[in-house]
Design a protein around this motif. Structure first.
Motif, mmCIF file in Angstrom:
data_model
loop_
_atom_site.group_PDB
_atom_site.id
_atom_site.type_symbol
_atom_site.label_atom_id
_atom_site.label_comp_id
_atom_site.label_asym_id
_atom_site.label_seq_id
_atom_site.Cartn_x
_atom_site.Cartn_y
_atom_site.Cartn_z
ATOM 1 N N LEU A 1 -0.765 -5.636 -2.736
ATOM 2 C CA LEU A 1 0.587 -5.056 -2.723
ATOM 3 C C LEU A 1 0.987 -4.628 -4.132
ATOM 4 C CD1 LEU A 1 3.721 -6.347 -0.880
ATOM 5 C CD2 LEU A 1 3.829 -5.956 -3.327
ATOM 6 N N GLU A 2 0.724 -5.480 -5.119
ATOM 7 C CA GLU A 2 1.078 -5.161 -6.506
ATOM 8 C C GLU A 2 0.339 -3.916 -6.995
ATOM 9 O OE1 GLU A 2 3.437 -6.475 -8.278
ATOM 10 O OE2 GLU A 2 3.941 -7.931 -6.708
ATOM 11 N N GLU A 3 -0.926 -3.812 -6.598
ATOM 12 C CA GLU A 3 -1.723 -2.636 -6.989
ATOM 13 C C GLU A 3 -1.139 -1.366 -6.359
ATOM 14 O OE1 GLU A 3 -6.375 -1.181 -6.615
ATOM 15 O OE2 GLU A 3 -5.917 -3.330 -6.396
ATOM 16 N N GLY A 4 -0.766 -1.465 -5.096
ATOM 17 C CA GLY A 4 -0.173 -0.316 -4.405
ATOM 18 C C GLY A 4 1.162 0.091 -4.995
ATOM 19 N N LEU A 5 1.975 -0.908 -5.354
ATOM 20 C CA LEU A 5 3.275 -0.619 -5.987
ATOM 21 C C LEU A 5 3.084 0.137 -7.298
ATOM 22 C CD1 LEU A 5 5.719 -3.678 -5.782
ATOM 23 C CD2 LEU A 5 6.170 -1.330 -5.081
ATOM 24 N N GLU A 6 2.103 -0.294 -8.076
ATOM 25 C CA GLU A 6 1.852 0.343 -9.370
ATOM 26 C C GLU A 6 1.387 1.788 -9.183
ATOM 27 O OE1 GLU A 6 -0.992 -0.211 -13.311
ATOM 28 O OE2 GLU A 6 -0.742 -1.890 -11.915
ATOM 29 N N GLU A 7 0.493 1.985 -8.206
ATOM 30 C CA GLU A 7 -0.012 3.344 -7.974
ATOM 31 C C GLU A 7 1.085 4.276 -7.465
ATOM 32 O OE1 GLU A 7 -4.722 2.334 -7.038
ATOM 33 O OE2 GLU A 7 -3.455 3.192 -5.457
ATOM 34 N N LEU A 8 1.870 3.800 -6.525
ATOM 35 C CA LEU A 8 2.954 4.638 -5.988
ATOM 36 C C LEU A 8 3.985 4.942 -7.070
ATOM 37 C CD1 LEU A 8 4.098 6.109 -3.571
ATOM 38 C CD2 LEU A 8 5.126 3.955 -2.779
ATOM 39 N N SER A 9 4.249 3.990 -7.930
ATOM 40 C CA SER A 9 5.177 4.209 -9.053
ATOM 41 C C SER A 9 4.660 5.298 -9.990
ATOM 42 C CB SER A 9 5.379 2.910 -9.845
ATOM 43 O OG SER A 9 5.963 1.916 -9.041
#
Length: 448
Positions: free
Chosen positions: A254-262
């Motif tokens: 989830l943290e990785e996805g949040l960073e990429e989407l950001s």
């Protein structure tokens, strides 16, 4: 009258009138220019694939058109063939078969027909054109290409004669990490259910999650709450963190996805503020997506569906132990064209490429007129020659009916005059130097 308003003799296989085809060509040429400005090379794959190849990803076998000879050789064993229903699956095969000849990361665009046996309606034909663009790596592909693809989509779509659009972006890692944090392990199943949200509504999706995936009411409501998060700036990060805190969710994916989407949103906010949204309802039902996922709608035309969609896939193409991760999007050229024509969103300045029509004073002038046409064409001026020396009024009327702006006259003394048949102005002209105004040299397609 628009082609889309006429009855097609074969439903779902549209044909275009010349003026409509001008608009389609403008859309294709504009996309090609955008792709090539970013260094994407054009390829074309065959129209047919083996049935086995086509059906290895996704579940659309009922929509595939099989291909066979009317009279096959008796007893001959032949692989079952079918027309491709998109350009992604053929491209994955192309990459594997040609890996030794390609330089990676490979930047490709492809504008081709595809075939799908759907129920025809506006924006959904059985024969249609797609424009795909992808970056594919060998083993690894830096995330920055995801950002690049989204920014190219903004640029390419902005150049088309279409209304405002919104690119809605999500990240599968974010969604899958959240579902796992909730205790829902069949994340592809949850994503397939969430993908139906706009079609069947939240109550029906909650039932699917409960009945098919064994989700509790609390898990189902949390998954739906995530899908309701949307923002045109980085506020979605705050909303996701608040939801995670509420449900006790902690997950590295989830943290990785949040960073990429950001990262995607940050870049888009600088280049095209308000055009790209973080929309956590976007799921994309196909299992091969692994990160960024994208859908695009025209503002005020949302019922048309997505006009540009795709995302990140890390293992669509494989060759032994070698994987070819990629990221790419597909623009529905035929879907866009259907709406442009039905709503008259754009107009072509004329239905033929011709800028000059050479009239004949007498039939003996035909050879001289052909020589004149060669001169004009050599300078990039699309030219036609009359076939008979009819009355000038009739020749001018013929040109006017086809939208040709200029009629050229040769006089007996070897002089030349050209007439703008819209204004009536007629002036002497030198074939070696005369040029029509820039707006008349080529067909112009402009938004209405």
């Amino acid at each position: 009258m628009s082609q889309m308003a006429r009855n097609a003799s074969l439903s779902g296989f549209p044909e275009l009138l010349p003026q409509e085809r001008m608009i389609e060509q403008h859309v294709i040429d504009s996309l090609r220019k955008s792709f090539e400005l970013h260094g994407f090379a054009s390829i074309e794959t065959r129209a047919v694939e083996t049935v086995e190849q086509l059906l290895r990803k996704g579940e659309i076998d009922k929509e595939v058109y099989a291909v066979s000879r009317l009279q096959a050789d008796e007893g001959a064993a032949e692989a079952a063939l079918a027309l491709h229903f998109d350009l992604t699956v053929p491209f994955s095969r192309y990459v594997v078969e040609n890996a030794g000849y390609l330089a990676f990361p490979f930047r490709r665009y492809q504008i081709q027909k595809a075939w799908r046996g759907e129920r025809p309606q506006e924006g959904r034909a059985r024969e249609f054109t797609q424009a795909d663009f992808d970056v594919v790596g060998d083993g690894v592909l830096p995330f920055r290409h995801d950002v690049e693809i989204v920014l190219l989509a903004v640029e390419a779509l902005s150049a088309l004669p279409i209304p405002e659009f919104r690119i809605r972006v999500n990240n599968r890692k974010l969604a899958e990490g959240f579902y796992r944090g909730l205790g829902l392990e069949d994340t592809p199943g949850v994503l397939r259910s969430i993908d139906k949200l706009e079609k069947i509504g939240p109550d029906a999706v909650a039932r699917l999650l409960s009945e098919e995936l064994g989700a509790s009411e609390k898990q189902a409501q949390a998954a739906l709450a995530l899908a309701q998060i949307s923002s045109a700036d980085l506020d979605f990060v705050r909303q996701v963190r608040a939801l995670c805190e509420q449900h006790g969710v902690q997950n590295d994916l989830l943290e990785e996805g949040l960073e990429e989407l950001s990262s995607v949103l940050s870049a888009a906010m600088g280049r095209a503020p308000g055009t790209v949204l973080a929309d956590l309802s976007i799921a994309r039902g196909l299992d091969y997506y692994t990160g960024t996922v994208i859908e695009t709608v025209l503002v005020g035309h949302e019922a048309l569906g997505s006009i540009c969609s795709g995302g990140r896939y890390d293992a669509l193409a494989r060759k032994g132990n070698r994987t070819f991760p990629g990221v790419g999007l597909s623009i529905g050229v035929s879907r866009l064209l259907a709406r442009i024509l039905s709503q008259q969103l754009a107009t072509a300045s004329r239905s033929v490429p011709t800028a000059v029509y050479i009239a004949l004073t007498s039939d003996q002038d035909w050879a001289a007129a052909q020589d004149l046409a060669v001169t004009l064409r050599s300078r990039g001026i699309a030219t036609e020659v009359a076939v008979a020396a009819e009355k000038f009024g009739k020749q001018i009327k013929f040109a006017d009916r086809r939208g040709i702006p200029f009629v050229w006259f040769l006089n007996q003394e070897g002089g030349h005059e050209v007439k703008d048949i819209r204004s009536g102005e007629q002036v002497p002209a030198d074939p070696e130097s005369w040029l029509p105004p820039a707006e008349d040299l080529h067909v112009l397609v402009q938004p209405n």
